[in-house]
Design an enzyme around this catalytic site. Structure first.
Site, PDB file in Angstrom:
ATOM      1  N   LYS A 111      -3.027  12.728   0.356  1.00 27.05           N
ATOM      2  CA  LYS A 111      -3.733  11.948  -0.644  1.00 27.05           C
ATOM      3  C   LYS A 111      -4.979  11.590   0.121  1.00 27.05           C
ATOM      4  CE  LYS A 111      -4.694   8.681  -1.972  1.00 27.05           C
ATOM      5  NZ  LYS A 111      -6.483   8.116  -2.234  1.00 27.05           N
TER       6      LYS A 111
ATOM      7  N   SER B  72      -8.684   1.462   6.634  1.00 26.97           N
ATOM      8  CA  SER B  72      -8.894  -0.015   6.793  1.00 26.97           C
ATOM      9  C   SER B  72      -7.859  -0.825   7.257  1.00 26.97           C
ATOM     10  CB  SER B  72      -9.580  -0.818   5.642  1.00 26.97           C
ATOM     11  OG  SER B  72      -8.533  -0.835   4.556  1.00 26.97           O
TER      12      SER B  72
ATOM     13  N   GLU C  71      -4.137   4.318  12.083  1.00 32.08           N
ATOM     14  CA  GLU C  71      -5.327   4.310  12.786  1.00 32.08           C
ATOM     15  C   GLU C  71      -6.292   3.515  11.770  1.00 32.08           C
ATOM     16  OE1 GLU C  71      -7.546   4.678  15.702  1.00 32.08           O
ATOM     17  OE2 GLU C  71      -5.583   6.209  15.856  1.00 32.08           O
TER      18      GLU C  71
ATOM     19  N   CYS D   9     -15.141   5.176  12.572  1.00 31.06           N
ATOM     20  CA  CYS D   9     -14.284   4.131  13.221  1.00 31.06           C
ATOM     21  C   CYS D   9     -14.536   3.809  14.689  1.00 31.06           C
ATOM     22  CB  CYS D   9     -12.848   4.356  13.148  1.00 31.06           C
ATOM     23  SG  CYS D   9     -12.465   6.108  13.117  1.00 31.06           S
TER      24      CYS D   9
ATOM     25  N   GLU E  76     -15.345  -5.691  11.538  1.00 30.67           N
ATOM     26  CA  GLU E  76     -15.926  -4.336  11.169  1.00 30.67           C
ATOM     27  C   GLU E  76     -16.855  -4.406   9.922  1.00 30.67           C
ATOM     28  OE1 GLU E  76     -13.109  -1.101  10.508  1.00 30.67           O
ATOM     29  OE2 GLU E  76     -14.183   0.248  11.587  1.00 30.67           O
TER      30      GLU E  76
HETATM   31  P1  ADP Z   1     -11.982   3.188   3.590  1.00 29.86           P
HETATM   32  O1  ADP Z   1     -12.444   1.985   3.849  1.00 29.86           O
HETATM   33  O2  ADP Z   1     -11.730   3.933   4.520  1.00 29.86           O
HETATM   34  O3  ADP Z   1     -11.868   3.630   2.182  1.00 29.86           O
HETATM   35  P2  ADP Z   1      -9.137   2.220   2.586  1.00 29.86           P
HETATM   36  O4  ADP Z   1      -8.104   1.589   3.543  1.00 29.86           O
HETATM   37  O5  ADP Z   1      -9.726   1.590   1.514  1.00 29.86           O
HETATM   38  O6  ADP Z   1     -10.371   2.526   3.762  1.00 29.86           O
HETATM   39  O7  ADP Z   1      -8.825   3.821   2.204  1.00 29.86           O
HETATM   40  C1  ADP Z   1      -8.292   4.569   2.890  1.00 29.86           C
HETATM   41  C2  ADP Z   1      -7.196   5.490   2.138  1.00 29.86           C
HETATM   42  O8  ADP Z   1      -5.676   4.430   1.990  1.00 29.86           O
HETATM   43  C3  ADP Z   1      -7.711   5.965   0.870  1.00 29.86           C
HETATM   44  O9  ADP Z   1      -7.268   7.377   0.894  1.00 29.86           O
HETATM   45  C4  ADP Z   1      -6.821   5.060   0.110  1.00 29.86           C
HETATM   46  O10 ADP Z   1      -6.834   5.867  -1.329  1.00 29.86           O
HETATM   47  C5  ADP Z   1      -5.741   4.712   0.455  1.00 29.86           C
HETATM   48  N1  ADP Z   1      -5.274   3.453  -0.038  1.00 29.86           N
HETATM   49  C6  ADP Z   1      -5.814   2.176  -0.272  1.00 29.86           C
HETATM   50  N2  ADP Z   1      -4.871   1.364  -0.785  1.00 29.86           N
HETATM   51  C7  ADP Z   1      -3.593   1.998  -0.619  1.00 29.86           C
HETATM   52  C8  ADP Z   1      -2.365   1.341  -0.560  1.00 29.86           C
HETATM   53  N3  ADP Z   1      -2.067   0.287  -1.407  1.00 29.86           N
HETATM   54  N4  ADP Z   1      -1.231   2.325  -0.384  1.00 29.86           N
HETATM   55  C9  ADP Z   1      -1.685   3.383   0.253  1.00 29.86           C
HETATM   56  N5  ADP Z   1      -2.607   4.029   0.263  1.00 29.86           N
HETATM   57  C10 ADP Z   1      -3.684   3.127   0.065  1.00 29.86           C
END
Ligand code: ADP
Length: 494
Positions: free
Chosen positions: A175, A229, A250, A284, A385
């Site tokens: 994903k 994140s 991570e 990161c 961050e």
């Molecule tokens: P970034 O700031 O790097 O975009 P995110 O944590 O928002 O960090 O996103 C990292 C990944 O986690 C993306 O592929 C996002 O689609 C996915 N993601 C966001 N919310 C969820 C969730 N509730 N469950 C699973 N995956 C998620």
């Protein structure tokens, strides 16, 4: 004509059951639409899981050296396509071409490293405490590995997870982040062309909170590997905790470079510019704090702000560009809101501090490389961050104080010290709370054959890279073979 992309499920490129799509735009010029990508729903994820179960049944029985050969071919194809993939990646997420080429190279290195692991994947044979009894343990694949990845290393990070997961015999569901679906598509094309059996990999595009969540919450996906994140990692961690799943996390960083009074300042300057503003600060491992000794502070900050202000912003495909755009407008707004916070907290802005909007930059998400001086270690801009081109400078008067400041955030991913004194360097290596410490190099530049990961709230104890990542994707089985022909009781019949 705008291309409409598909998911890869059950060995085919298929449209999402939702019939919905989202536009993927170039962050350097949002009039440039790369394509339409599926906004999939939970039903697509369920199909992917059913298919991955079939893929796992076959792949887990394929000998590991043969699995390794497929990854060898993946590496070869990535070599052939390095330039084309790098260009596509720059167009999709903005970082300059030299960096996206490096991103593909990291995928190549990871493929070749994983390929050779196919002929190792060592177990352990140990003596039994009983006569005529054999004892050994070996690694087995877990099942379906759910891989959730961020936008900043659109190829390298998926490969860090995918290649070892596949080498170990797992099926994977990938994903990718919503901002980088095209690179995800190109990577899965390579895997299929390299001869990976089709149901062993599934690609499901869409929102993390919908399809990512459906995958994390499904009981037939026993291992999740996530980079992103801290907020999202916490949500995923809570679910995996309740469901007793294997989870490799991570997450964030607030990495610091310490510059001692005896440092080579020219070297430190080059290092901090690359560490803080490379990938527009969206790593990161980005250097987001500079902890500098007071005797070199004035010179360092003066030269640094001069050079940061001259960095050329632009489209990453232009060879003259030094700093590309931020990945999307929301990220640019977030960076700017932190700059406002820094000003309110009383830090002194010495470079940047605003969006860059002159000429063609107006059409993208550009932000000027920004430096705050006079930052107190407790200010939000020194602790949280930001994930953008913002550097906070903290002044200290001893190594002990520098290390104390370095350790004063909830994170512990990467770290760095510039000094010519080996004793100071060794003390820093010992006392810094981080998964990675560089001496006389910035906080970025990990190599694939070493463990990668952080302490404290950066992660949950797992490491990617090197031989360590296979711990995330394998289960141990211990085997006892008693060839004595009688009942022997461990701990009792010695
Ligand atoms: P970034 O700031 O790097 O975009 P995110 O944590 O928002 O960090 O996103 C990292 C990944 O986690 C993306 O592929 C996002 O689609 C996915 N993601 C966001 N919310 C969820 C969730 N509730 N469950 C699973 N995956 C998620």
């Amino acid at each position: 004509m705008l291309e409409t992309f598909k998911n890869f499920i059950a060995g085919e490129w298929v449209a999402p059951t939702t019939g919905e799509y989202f536009d993927n735009r170039n962050p350097a010029d949002w009039n440039d639409v790369i394509g339409k990508f599926p906004r999939s729903g939970p039903a697509d994820m369920l199909k992917a899981i059913e298919s991955a179960k079939r893929g796992f049944a076959k792949w887990s029985k394929t000998p590991a050296p043969i699995r390794g050969q497929v990854l060898q071919r993946v590496g070869d194809l990535l070599v052939q396509r390095k330039d084309a993939m790098a260009k596509a990646m720059t167009r999709e997420m903005g970082k300059v071409l030299a960096e996206t080429r490096g991103d593909v190279q990291e995928g190549i290195d990871t493929a070749y490293y994983a390929a050779t692991e196919g002929r190792r994947l060592f177990g352990r044979t140990v003596p039994s405490e009983l006569r005529n009894k054999w004892a050994m343990s070996y690694r087995r694949p877990i099942g379906i590995a759910g891989l959730i990845t961020p936008f900043n290393f659109p190829l390298a990070i998926p490969t860090w997870k995918m290649f070892p997961a596949l080498l170990c015999g797992n099926a994977v569901i990938f994903k990718p982040a919503e901002d980088v679906p095209h690179t995800g598509h190109l990577l899965v094309e390579v895997l299929i062309e390299a001869g990976l059996p089709p149901e062993v990999v599934q690609l499901v595009h869409g929102q993390g909170s919908v399809v990512g969540r459906a995958m994390v919450e499904h009981r037939d996906v026993p291992v999740i590997s996530f980079t992103g994140s801290t907020e999202t990692g916490s949500i995923i961690g809570a679910t995996c905790g309740k469901m007793h799943k294997r989870l490799s996390l991570e997450m964030g960083g607030k990495n610091a470079m310490i510059v001692m009074g005896d440092a080579d300042l020219d070297l430190a300057l080059d290092g901090v510019l690359w560490g803080a503003f490379g990938t527009t600060g969206q790593r990161c491992t980005a250097t987001s704090r500079l902890i500098v000794m007071k005797q070199v502070h004035d010179e360092m900050v003066r030269r640094l702000s001069e050079r940061a202000s001259k960095l050329r912003l632009g489209d990453g495909l232009d060879p003259a560009t030094e700093v590309g755009p931020l990945v999307n407008r929301a990220q640019r707004d977030k960076v700017h809101s932190y700059v406002e916070i820094g000003k309110k907290e009383g830090a002194k802005l010495v470079a940047g501090g605003s969006p860059a909007e002159e000429g063609p930059l107006r059409e993208g998400n550009f932000y000027r490389p920004t430096i705050f001086d006079g930052v107190e270690p407790t200010m939000r801009i020194a602790v949280e961050e930001i994930f953008g081109p913002v550097l906070s400078v903290v002044t200290v008067s001893s190594l002990e104080e520098a290390i104390q400041v370095q350790n004063s955030t909830p994170y512990g991913l990467s770290s760095s010290i510039y000094t010519r004194d080996v004793n100071r360097a060794m003390r820093a290596i010992r006392d810094i709370e981080a998964g990675i410490t560089y001496v006389n190099g910035p906080t970025i530049g990990a190599e694939v054959q070493l463990p990668f990961g952080g302490v404290k709230e950066t992660g949950n104890g797992h490491r990617e890279g090197g031989p360590t990542v296979i711990d995330a994707f394998t289960e141990w089985k211990s085997v006892y073979i008693d060839y004595s022909g009688k009942l022997q009781k461990a701990q009792i019949d010695r």
